[in-house]
Write an enzyme that holds these catalytic residues in place. Structure first.
Site, PDB file in Angstrom:
ATOM      1  N   VAL A   1       0.879  -1.309   0.037  1.00 15.37           N
ATOM      2  CA  VAL A   1       0.026   0.245  -0.208  1.00 15.37           C
ATOM      3  C   VAL A   1       0.910   1.246  -0.007  1.00 15.37           C
ATOM      4  CG1 VAL A   1      -0.033   0.266   2.522  1.00 15.37           C
ATOM      5  CG2 VAL A   1      -2.193   0.968   0.931  1.00 15.37           C
ATOM      6  N   TYR A   2       2.290   1.174   0.296  1.00 16.25           N
ATOM      7  CA  TYR A   2       3.006   2.347   0.151  1.00 16.25           C
ATOM      8  C   TYR A   2       3.238   2.842  -1.121  1.00 16.25           C
ATOM      9  CZ  TYR A   2       4.506   0.833   4.971  1.00 16.25           C
ATOM     10  OH  TYR A   2       4.667   0.814   6.638  1.00 16.25           O
ATOM     11  N   SER A   3       2.471   4.132  -1.428  1.00 14.86           N
ATOM     12  CA  SER A   3       2.659   4.718  -2.578  1.00 14.86           C
ATOM     13  C   SER A   3       2.074   3.666  -3.779  1.00 14.86           C
ATOM     14  CB  SER A   3       4.100   5.417  -3.053  1.00 14.86           C
ATOM     15  OG  SER A   3       4.425   6.088  -2.195  1.00 14.86           O
ATOM     16  N   ASN A   4       1.064   3.038  -3.387  1.00 16.29           N
ATOM     17  CA  ASN A   4       0.300   2.331  -4.434  1.00 16.29           C
ATOM     18  C   ASN A   4       1.243   1.143  -5.009  1.00 16.29           C
ATOM     19  OD1 ASN A   4      -2.091   1.323  -5.385  1.00 16.29           O
ATOM     20  ND2 ASN A   4      -1.736   2.523  -7.275  1.00 16.29           N
ATOM     21  N   GLY A   5       2.258   0.603  -4.372  1.00 19.83           N
ATOM     22  CA  GLY A   5       3.159  -0.219  -4.977  1.00 19.83           C
ATOM     23  C   GLY A   5       4.332   0.499  -5.380  1.00 19.83           C
TER      24      GLY A   5
END
Length: 344
Positions: free
Chosen positions: A61-65
């Site tokens: 989920v960090y920066s959408n991958g």
């Protein structure tokens, strides 16, 4: 660098690990944390490895991958020199299969993480949140499948409650499924709730703590002072709404003592806050993040020296709060306290 066993496992982890949430910088929260690209990430990882920091933590989920992608690119050619920890379960989209810990979601999410990271195995997989909509047995069986397939080596959780950890461990024990060896938790001098329930579970069951946000969501960086406005460059302007709240008086009481100890030791406020955590039971590794080399090198200075017992007592006293029910009677009433003669 000191290394400790991760919980009851045989995996050795450094007492400081690096959080890659600053890689990518997509979205309002993660862009405020940091915007490191692959080149800067590679430089930060070089510094970490030189210092003996071998564990790198990220999440889908960090920066959408993007964090996983940049971490994967930055470690290319040296995968065998480090450990990768990633997390899944939080929403990656609005679809019915984009969140949670169902077998369907976990198997697909791990394959996606492996592609982004450019590797064929994850050293430590942690569930980022408890999924109340999926039976615990289904979650644990899916993790067993991943471990047996060689895609995951160790499993853990993040942000679980005590009963959720304990029930999971009981089911894993009964069925011979992998047991959680790590719990990634919020813990700091201005956030000690971990001690009330989760630390006793960790001590009893051999679940090691990986600490996130050791500086209290950016409040213990040394920039905040009593009676002064929030510095313009503080990320709290943009991120406070997502972080754990802290009462002002408590915060400044802790900062006052941190400043005193900083003067006594010649160390920075962040170094002292991190060093205090490394004295706490169950803590295996403190995850430090950095937007640049200066921040990283300062955080790395938290090891190689020790706080005195008297300094630890002062920090304990300044940060102490009365726990909520049902925990407070064990501190305030003699009959309860007698049943637990060695409080945490």
């Amino acid at each position: 660098m000191e290394y400790r066993n991760l919980g009851a496992s045989g995996l050795k982890v450094p007492v400081l690990s690096f959080g890659a949430a600053t890689f990518g910088g997509q979205g309002p929260l993660f862009s405020a944390w940091g915007r490191s690209d692959a080149e800067e990430a590679r430089r930060l990882i070089d510094i970490c490895l030189d210092a003996g920091v071998t564990l790198f933590d990220t999440a889908d989920v960090y920066s959408n991958g993007a964090s996983e992608e940049i971490l994967g690119a930055a470690i290319k050619g040296r995968r065998d020199k480090l450990l990768i920890s990633t997390k899944t379960s939080l929403p990656m989209g609005d679809g019915p299969f984009d969140a949670g810990s169902s077998r369907h979601r976990l198997l697909g999410a791990i394959d996606a993480s492996l592609r982004r990271l450019g590797t064929d195995y994850i050293d430590l997989l942690q569930l980022h949140a408890f999924d109340a909509g999926t039976p615990i047995a289904e979650v644990l069986y899916a993790l067993d499948v991943l471990v047996r397939a060689g895609k995951v080596r160790y499993v853990g959780v993040s942000n679980f409650s005590g009963w959720q950890v304990m029930k999971s461990l009981d089911l894993a024990e009964r069925h011979g499924w992998p047991r959680y060896v790590a719990h990634q938790v919020y813990y700091s001098l201005v956030g000690r709730d971990y001690e009330w329930e989760l630390m006793p579970v960790g001590l009893d069951q051999g679940v090691g703590a990986l600490v996130w946000s050791p500086l209290g969501w950016g409040r213990l960086t040394g920039k905040l002072r009593r009676g002064q406005p929030l510095p313009k460059d503080s990320r709290l302007h943009e991120t406070a709404q997502w972080g754990p709240p802290v009462e002002d008086e408590r915060l400044y009481r802790v900062i006052d003592v941190l400043d005193e100890v900083a003067d006594e030791t010649g160390k920075s406020v962040p170094q002292i806050a991190i060093a205090w955590l490394l004295t706490r039971p169950t803590v295996c590794s403190v995850i430090v993040g950095a937007r640049n080399e200066v921040q990283l090198r300062d955080n790395l200075g938290a090891v190689g020296w020790s706080l005195s017992e008297e300094q630890i007592r002062r920090l304990d006293a300044a940060s102490d709060v009365m726990p909520a029910y049902p925990y407070y009677p064990y501190r305030t009433q003699a009959g309860f306290a007698r049943l637990n003669p060695k409080p945490v």
